[in-house]
Design a protein around this motif. Structure first.
Motif, PDB file in Angstrom:
ATOM      1  N   ASN A  72       0.870  -1.097   0.131  1.00  0.00           N
ATOM      2  CA  ASN A  72       0.005   0.080   0.172  1.00  0.00           C
ATOM      3  C   ASN A  72       0.762   1.383  -0.189  1.00  0.00           C
ATOM      4  OD1 ASN A  72      -2.485  -1.570  -0.027  1.00  0.00           O
ATOM      5  ND2 ASN A  72      -2.528  -1.725   2.321  1.00  0.00           N
ATOM      6  N   GLY A  73       1.899   1.301  -0.799  1.00  0.00           N
ATOM      7  CA  GLY A  73       2.755   2.340  -1.105  1.00  0.00           C
ATOM      8  C   GLY A  73       3.829   2.695   0.239  1.00  0.00           C
ATOM      9  N   TYR A 109       7.143   5.825   3.352  1.00  0.00           N
ATOM     10  CA  TYR A 109       6.011   5.938   2.286  1.00  0.00           C
ATOM     11  C   TYR A 109       6.857   6.166   1.123  1.00  0.00           C
ATOM     12  CZ  TYR A 109       2.030   7.101  -0.135  1.00  0.00           C
ATOM     13  OH  TYR A 109       0.889   6.949  -1.166  1.00  0.00           O
ATOM     14  N   VAL A 110       6.616   5.486   0.165  1.00  0.00           N
ATOM     15  CA  VAL A 110       7.205   5.706  -1.313  1.00  0.00           C
ATOM     16  C   VAL A 110       6.234   5.797  -2.174  1.00  0.00           C
ATOM     17  CG1 VAL A 110       9.317   4.219  -0.900  1.00  0.00           C
ATOM     18  CG2 VAL A 110       7.307   3.217  -1.725  1.00  0.00           C
ATOM     19  N   VAL A 114       5.096   3.087  -6.915  1.00  0.00           N
ATOM     20  CA  VAL A 114       6.054   2.224  -6.870  1.00  0.00           C
ATOM     21  C   VAL A 114       5.791   0.906  -6.801  1.00  0.00           C
ATOM     22  CG1 VAL A 114       8.225   1.733  -5.752  1.00  0.00           C
ATOM     23  CG2 VAL A 114       7.525   4.235  -5.737  1.00  0.00           C
ATOM     24  N   LYS A 115       6.649  -0.020  -7.682  1.00  0.00           N
ATOM     25  CA  LYS A 115       6.275  -1.397  -7.799  1.00  0.00           C
ATOM     26  C   LYS A 115       7.444  -2.093  -7.066  1.00  0.00           C
ATOM     27  CE  LYS A 115       3.790  -1.102 -12.084  1.00  0.00           C
ATOM     28  NZ  LYS A 115       4.034  -0.421 -13.234  1.00  0.00           N
ATOM     29  N   LYS A 134      12.205   7.318  -8.313  1.00  0.00           N
ATOM     30  CA  LYS A 134      11.302   8.570  -8.320  1.00  0.00           C
ATOM     31  C   LYS A 134      10.316   8.130  -9.384  1.00  0.00           C
ATOM     32  CE  LYS A 134      14.443  12.244  -7.057  1.00  0.00           C
ATOM     33  NZ  LYS A 134      14.815  13.333  -7.407  1.00  0.00           N
ATOM     34  N   ILE A 135       9.044   8.404  -8.881  1.00  0.00           N
ATOM     35  CA  ILE A 135       7.923   8.227  -9.750  1.00  0.00           C
ATOM     36  C   ILE A 135       7.158   9.566  -9.963  1.00  0.00           C
ATOM     37  CG2 ILE A 135       5.726   7.141 -10.399  1.00  0.00           C
ATOM     38  CD1 ILE A 135       8.068   5.075 -10.571  1.00  0.00           C
ATOM     39  N   GLU A 136       7.369  10.254 -11.054  1.00  0.00           N
ATOM     40  CA  GLU A 136       6.883  11.245 -11.442  1.00  0.00           C
ATOM     41  C   GLU A 136       5.242  11.285 -11.496  1.00  0.00           C
ATOM     42  OE1 GLU A 136       8.260  13.533 -14.729  1.00  0.00           O
ATOM     43  OE2 GLU A 136      10.310  12.660 -14.625  1.00  0.00           O
ATOM     44  N   ALA A 137       4.581  12.288 -10.820  1.00  0.00           N
ATOM     45  CA  ALA A 137       3.340  12.261 -10.626  1.00  0.00           C
ATOM     46  C   ALA A 137       2.600  12.828 -11.911  1.00  0.00           C
ATOM     47  CB  ALA A 137       2.795  13.197  -9.415  1.00  0.00           C
TER      48      ALA A 137
END
Length: 151
Positions: A72-73, A109-110, A114-115, A134-137
């Motif tokens: 869950n993140g 919290y990531v 993120v997988k 980093k996952i860009e929003a």
């Protein structure tokens, strides 16, 4: 009945505890370990262009003692250390034990995007190294809904 000097008074071992190595022993109590789960998992986080590098100090743990989970993140790092039965000495009794036995964990919290397959982990010399991308929003695209005008 013979009286033996207590470990924590200023008789038998007073010169031993003047050594800086044993500093803080008296305030820690004779059954409290100096290391606690919160002091064991000291963490450094470094930001790069594409990822976050997370280095967690976990001395005394084997790679098999450590578990890294994404749920869950939240990225949760936990470790469990059983009592080391090989260190017991039948000829005497322990005067001091500071090595940690138990479970400790820490969560970060990531993000929900993120997988598990995106995270890379390695363990070397007592340090767990994680690379979290980093996952860009993604900006939400505003969709227009035309409202029909009656009449």
């Amino acid at each position: 009945m013979a009286m033996f000097p207590a470990l924590m008074n200023d008789t038998m071992f007073s010169d031993l505890f003047d050594d800086p190595f044993f500093e803080g022993w008296r305030s820690a109590g004779n059954n409290a370990a100096a290391a606690t789960p919160t002091t064991m998992m000291s963490t450094d986080v470094r930001e790069t262009d594409k990822a976050y590098d997370v280095d967690i100090d976990m001395p005394g743990f084997n790679k098999d003692d450590i578990n890294v989970e994404l749920n869950n993140g939240y990225l949760t790092v936990s470790a469990h250390k059983d009592e080391d039965h090989g260190d017991k000495d039948d000829a005497g009794k322990w005067l001091r034990r500071e090595r940690y036995v138990g479970t400790c964990s820490r969560s970060f919290y990531v993000g929900d995007d993120v997988k598990e397959s995106d995270i890379h982990a390695s363990y070397k010399n007592g340090t767990l190294c994680l690379e979290v991308p980093k996952i860009e929003a993604k900006p939400e695209v505003e969709t227009k809904h035309q409202i029909a005008i009656e009449g």
